[in-house]
Write a protein that holds these residues in place. Sequence first.
Motif, PDB file in Angstrom:
ATOM      1  N   GLU A  28      13.540  -0.872 -43.886  1.00 30.67           N
ATOM      2  CA  GLU A  28      12.304  -1.653 -43.825  1.00 30.67           C
ATOM      3  C   GLU A  28      12.241  -2.706 -44.918  1.00 30.67           C
ATOM      4  N   ARG A  29      12.792  -2.423 -46.087  1.00 36.04           N
ATOM      5  CA  ARG A  29      12.817  -3.390 -47.188  1.00 36.04           C
ATOM      6  C   ARG A  29      13.639  -4.623 -46.817  1.00 36.04           C
ATOM      7  N   CYS A  31      13.751  -6.057 -43.922  1.00 38.75           N
ATOM      8  CA  CYS A  31      13.215  -6.711 -42.725  1.00 38.75           C
ATOM      9  C   CYS A  31      11.911  -7.438 -43.023  1.00 38.75           C
ATOM     10  N   CYS A  32      11.647  -8.469 -42.250  1.00 37.76           N
ATOM     11  CA  CYS A  32      10.382  -9.189 -42.334  1.00 37.76           C
ATOM     12  C   CYS A  32       9.260  -8.234 -41.929  1.00 37.76           C
ATOM     13  N   PRO A  33       8.193  -8.116 -42.726  1.00 38.90           N
ATOM     14  CA  PRO A  33       7.112  -7.193 -42.382  1.00 38.90           C
ATOM     15  C   PRO A  33       6.307  -7.626 -41.157  1.00 38.90           C
ATOM     16  N   ASP A  34       6.408  -8.893 -40.774  1.00 37.28           N
ATOM     17  CA  ASP A  34       5.654  -9.355 -39.610  1.00 37.28           C
ATOM     18  C   ASP A  34       6.411  -9.153 -38.303  1.00 37.28           C
ATOM     19  N   GLY A  36       9.777  -7.919 -38.078  1.00 28.58           N
ATOM     20  CA  GLY A  36      10.735  -6.832 -38.111  1.00 28.58           C
ATOM     21  C   GLY A  36      12.198  -7.260 -38.057  1.00 28.58           C
ATOM     22  N   TRP A  39      15.963  -9.727 -42.791  1.00 30.57           N
ATOM     23  CA  TRP A  39      15.834 -10.916 -43.642  1.00 30.57           C
ATOM     24  C   TRP A  39      17.123 -11.726 -43.687  1.00 30.57           C
TER      25      TRP A  39
END
Length: 89
Positions: A28-29, A31-34, A36, A39
């Motif tokens: 999860e760190r 990946c883009c929080p919006d 997914g 990055w």
Amino acid sequence: MGRPMPGPGEVLWTDEDRAWALALAEVERGCCPDCGQPWAEAANPDNEFSYQAELLRCHACATGARESHRYQRAGGDERGIHVSITKRG
């Protein structure tokens, strides 16, 4: 999913549980929080036009947003308000 609830005297988190939780946090760190997307790919300038998007409406969220907006327009104080959404019948 996973193991049953631990009984009295059993550990809440096993070593395997912790390993899975840490692995998920690491994924999860990255990946883009919006959206997914990873990055490393999504922030790469070479990929600027590599994605497509589709707009979808969640009718449950739309109903909640309309009710919240109606409440605010009527002078209601929205601070601390949470919207509970249930499906009819």
